[in-house]
Design a protein around this motif. Structure first.
Motif, PDB file in Angstrom:
ATOM      1  N   THR A 157       0.994  -1.155   0.174  1.00 14.00           N
ATOM      2  CA  THR A 157      -0.327   0.423   0.017  1.00 14.00           C
ATOM      3  C   THR A 157       1.035   1.082   0.012  1.00 14.00           C
ATOM      4  N   ASN A 158       1.715   1.078   0.533  1.00 11.22           N
ATOM      5  CA  ASN A 158       2.898   2.250   0.767  1.00 11.22           C
ATOM      6  C   ASN A 158       3.514   2.765  -0.593  1.00 11.22           C
ATOM      7  N   THR A 159       3.983   1.138  -0.581  1.00 11.56           N
ATOM      8  CA  THR A 159       4.813   1.919  -2.050  1.00 11.56           C
ATOM      9  C   THR A 159       4.524   2.264  -2.961  1.00 11.56           C
ATOM     10  N   MET A 160       3.260   1.553  -3.129  1.00  6.21           N
ATOM     11  CA  MET A 160       2.287   2.512  -4.313  1.00  6.21           C
ATOM     12  C   MET A 160       1.240   3.890  -4.086  1.00  6.21           C
ATOM     13  N   ALA A 161       1.520   4.001  -3.055  1.00 13.05           N
ATOM     14  CA  ALA A 161       1.135   5.604  -2.682  1.00 13.05           C
ATOM     15  C   ALA A 161       2.715   6.544  -3.382  1.00 13.05           C
ATOM     16  N   LEU A 162       3.383   5.728  -2.908  1.00 13.18           N
ATOM     17  CA  LEU A 162       4.508   6.587  -2.770  1.00 13.18           C
ATOM     18  C   LEU A 162       4.750   7.378  -4.274  1.00 13.18           C
ATOM     19  N   GLU A 163       4.717   5.916  -4.772  1.00  8.59           N
ATOM     20  CA  GLU A 163       5.062   6.558  -6.449  1.00  8.59           C
ATOM     21  C   GLU A 163       3.580   7.294  -7.299  1.00  8.59           C
ATOM     22  N   ALA A 164       2.975   7.105  -6.619  1.00  5.75           N
ATOM     23  CA  ALA A 164       1.345   8.215  -6.969  1.00  5.75           C
ATOM     24  C   ALA A 164       1.167   9.507  -6.921  1.00  5.75           C
TER      25      ALA A 164
ATOM     26  N   ASP B 172       1.022  21.536   3.117  1.00  6.67           N
ATOM     27  CA  ASP B 172       0.723  22.185   4.920  1.00  6.67           C
ATOM     28  C   ASP B 172      -0.368  20.817   5.639  1.00  6.67           C
ATOM     29  N   LEU B 173      -0.717  19.803   4.553  1.00  8.28           N
ATOM     30  CA  LEU B 173      -1.791  19.309   4.857  1.00  8.28           C
ATOM     31  C   LEU B 173      -1.608  17.997   4.243  1.00  8.28           C
ATOM     32  N   ILE B 174      -1.453  16.908   4.744  1.00 11.85           N
ATOM     33  CA  ILE B 174      -1.694  15.423   3.798  1.00 11.85           C
ATOM     34  C   ILE B 174      -2.741  14.703   4.926  1.00 11.85           C
ATOM     35  N   VAL B 175      -3.498  14.515   3.461  1.00 13.46           N
ATOM     36  CA  VAL B 175      -4.727  12.984   4.065  1.00 13.46           C
ATOM     37  C   VAL B 175      -4.121  11.934   3.227  1.00 13.46           C
ATOM     38  N   GLY B 176      -3.953  10.628   3.877  1.00 12.89           N
ATOM     39  CA  GLY B 176      -4.598   9.337   3.781  1.00 12.89           C
ATOM     40  C   GLY B 176      -5.912   8.045   3.208  1.00 12.89           C
ATOM     41  N   ALA B 177      -5.686   7.150   2.404  1.00 11.69           N
ATOM     42  CA  ALA B 177      -6.777   7.014   2.348  1.00 11.69           C
ATOM     43  C   ALA B 177      -6.662   5.451   2.575  1.00 11.69           C
ATOM     44  N   THR B 178      -6.990   4.342   3.481  1.00 15.02           N
ATOM     45  CA  THR B 178      -6.860   2.775   3.094  1.00 15.02           C
ATOM     46  C   THR B 178      -7.457   2.091   3.697  1.00 15.02           C
ATOM     47  N   TYR B 179      -8.248   0.930   3.684  1.00 18.55           N
ATOM     48  CA  TYR B 179      -8.476   0.090   4.027  1.00 18.55           C
ATOM     49  C   TYR B 179      -7.980  -1.430   4.246  1.00 18.55           C
TER      50      TYR B 179
ATOM     51  N   HIS C 197       1.470   8.856   7.030  1.00 12.03           N
ATOM     52  CA  HIS C 197       2.836   9.386   7.182  1.00 12.03           C
ATOM     53  C   HIS C 197       3.698   8.944   6.810  1.00 12.03           C
ATOM     54  N   VAL C 198       4.209   7.884   6.108  1.00 14.41           N
ATOM     55  CA  VAL C 198       5.260   7.432   5.165  1.00 14.41           C
ATOM     56  C   VAL C 198       4.924   8.261   4.039  1.00 14.41           C
ATOM     57  N   VAL C 199       4.024   9.147   3.434  1.00 16.73           N
ATOM     58  CA  VAL C 199       4.242   9.927   2.483  1.00 16.73           C
ATOM     59  C   VAL C 199       5.450  11.310   2.950  1.00 16.73           C
ATOM     60  N   GLN C 200       4.404  11.326   4.013  1.00 22.35           N
ATOM     61  CA  GLN C 200       5.301  12.756   5.202  1.00 22.35           C
ATOM     62  C   GLN C 200       6.610  12.757   5.223  1.00 22.35           C
ATOM     63  N   HIS C 201       7.223  11.572   5.085  1.00 26.78           N
ATOM     64  CA  HIS C 201       8.534  11.306   5.795  1.00 26.78           C
ATOM     65  C   HIS C 201       9.420  11.353   4.249  1.00 26.78           C
ATOM     66  N   ASN C 202       8.472  10.609   3.357  1.00 24.28           N
ATOM     67  CA  ASN C 202       9.063  10.252   1.993  1.00 24.28           C
ATOM     68  C   ASN C 202       9.070  11.701   1.533  1.00 24.28           C
ATOM     69  N   LEU C 203       8.334  13.010   1.583  1.00 22.14           N
ATOM     70  CA  LEU C 203       8.076  14.281   0.882  1.00 22.14           C
ATOM     71  C   LEU C 203       9.528  14.973   1.909  1.00 22.14           C
ATOM     72  N   GLY C 204       9.785  14.640   2.537  1.00 23.15           N
ATOM     73  CA  GLY C 204      10.467  15.323   3.466  1.00 23.15           C
ATOM     74  C   GLY C 204       9.585  16.656   4.377  1.00 23.15           C
ATOM     75  N   VAL C 205       8.309  16.757   4.555  1.00 26.03           N
ATOM     76  CA  VAL C 205       7.899  18.829   4.902  1.00 26.03           C
ATOM     77  C   VAL C 205       7.441  17.849   6.479  1.00 26.03           C
ATOM     78  N   PRO C 206       8.189  18.738   7.318  1.00 29.30           N
ATOM     79  CA  PRO C 206       7.904  17.525   9.343  1.00 29.30           C
ATOM     80  C   PRO C 206       6.787  19.376   9.495  1.00 29.30           C
ATOM     81  N   ASP C 207       6.731  18.936  10.347  1.00 28.45           N
ATOM     82  CA  ASP C 207       5.376  19.484  11.167  1.00 28.45           C
ATOM     83  C   ASP C 207       4.051  19.847  11.016  1.00 28.45           C
ATOM     84  N   ILE C 208       3.449  19.424  10.470  1.00 25.76           N
ATOM     85  CA  ILE C 208       2.185  19.668   9.202  1.00 25.76           C
ATOM     86  C   ILE C 208       1.231  18.953  10.098  1.00 25.76           C
ATOM     87  N   PRO C 209       0.058  18.874   9.600  1.00 30.14           N
ATOM     88  CA  PRO C 209      -0.850  18.070   9.827  1.00 30.14           C
ATOM     89  C   PRO C 209      -1.098  16.681   9.007  1.00 30.14           C
ATOM     90  N   VAL C 210      -0.750  15.534   9.365  1.00 25.86           N
ATOM     91  CA  VAL C 210      -1.280  14.359   8.840  1.00 25.86           C
ATOM     92  C   VAL C 210      -2.306  13.600   9.139  1.00 25.86           C
TER      93      VAL C 210
END
Length: 314
Positions: free
Chosen positions: A49-56, A72-79, A90-103
């Motif tokens: 799920t995470n690797t596919m999201a990161l590629e998108a 300044d905001l990341i919202v993820g969705a999956t079941y 949070h994996v997307v935030q880590h990959n983008l390297g954007v600190p201290d924003i709502p996730v």
């Protein structure tokens, strides 16, 4: 709100219906007749799920001049999460390297795309954010029981990402006019219609007929509600993108709405049910055909039951 860009990612492995014929005797003709599905995509062993999201998300930023640091905001969705603690967002935030924003990561089954965008709407309305990434990803084949002759042949994998802004960034931006979501857990067999119990049987659909009936009721109903909220009628709709659960459901929905099949955008035939990513993938796949001023309705229904719709103007 405005959709500045949209992208998608699909695994390369194609699983045709003959796989299930060999596995449990379901003929390709029977699967097509009941679901419309001819093939679906399956994530590779080193994908999730995470690797596919990161590629998108990577493909999303390849389209734009925006830098990840401006988000300044990341919202993820999956079941179908890879990890239920370190979430997709949070994996997307880590990959983008954007600190201290709502996730935030959300799950309302197959309706999660619209709910994720609604979360963005709330942050924008409260002036807590102005530029958001929404990422939806499903690794259904990691949870699915292929031996299940009821629903084992339905599922596919894929991901999509949207860059959403509070203010218009380009003349090519698509406008999000209206969002309506709701829970229909008091209807029918809502709490048992579709279930995913990771420690038990994976994704199961013990009450598929009830799911079918309620999906065919709620998706047209909420579609008309978003149109009415913007003083539009069904005649003003150029394209409808329903949740990609079953082609028969999609055809029932447009029949109820009295829309011609030419206005239906569907990818389930080649991708199977890609969960909450399906509508976003379809939006990305068809972005080039939309013309300025056209109205697109995305309407969703998921287990639980959850439902929603979003009116987008190209």
């Amino acid at each position: 709100m405005y959709i500045h860009a949209v992208s998608h990612y699909l695994p390369s492995e194609v699983i045709g219906n003959e796989h299930f014929t060999k596995l449990n005797g379901l003929s390709s003709e029977w699967i097509i007749e009941r679901t419309g599905i001819r093939e679906r995509r399956k994530a590779a062993p080193d994908e999730n799920t995470n690797t596919m999201a990161l590629e998108a998300v990577r493909r999303l930023f390849d389209q734009v001049a925006i830098e990840p640091s401006q988000i300044d905001l990341i919202v993820g969705a999956t079941y179908t999460p890879y990890d239920t603690i370190v979430t997709l967002a949070h994996v997307v935030q880590h990959n983008l390297g954007v600190p201290d924003i709502p996730v935030i990561s959300v799950s309302t089954a197959c309706s999660s795309l619209i709910n994720a965008v609604e979360v963005v709407e709330g942050y924008f309305a409260m002036n807590k954010a102005s530029l958001a990434v929404v990422v939806v990803s499903e690794h259904n084949t990691a949870y699915n029981n292929e031996q299940d002759t009821v629903s084992g042949h339905l599922w596919g994998d894929g991901a999509s990402a949207l860059l959403i802004s509070k203010e218009r960034l380009s003349d090519d931006d698509m406008t999000i006019h209206t969002i309506i979501t709701g829970g229909a857990a008091t209807s029918g067999k809502a709490t048992t219609g579709v279930m995913l119990k990771p420690l038990e049987q994976g994704v199961i659909m013990p009450h598929g007929r009830d799911v079918f009936i309620n999906a065919c009721q709620y998706m047209p109903k909420v579609s008309l509600q978003v149109l009415a909220k913007h003083n539009l009628t069904i005649d003003d709709v150029d394209y409808l993108i329903p949740h990609q659960a079953n082609l028969r459901i999609s055809l029932n929905v447009i029949n109820t709405l009295k829309l011609p099949e030419s206005k239906l955008l569907s990818n389930i035939q080649k991708l199977g049910n890609t969960g909450c990513a399906g509508c976003a993938i379809a939006l990305s796949e068809n972005r080039a055909i939309f013309r300025k001023g056209q109205n697109i309705v995305l309407t969703v229904f998921g287990g639980g039951y959850s439902f929603g719709a979003m009116l987008v103007e190209a």
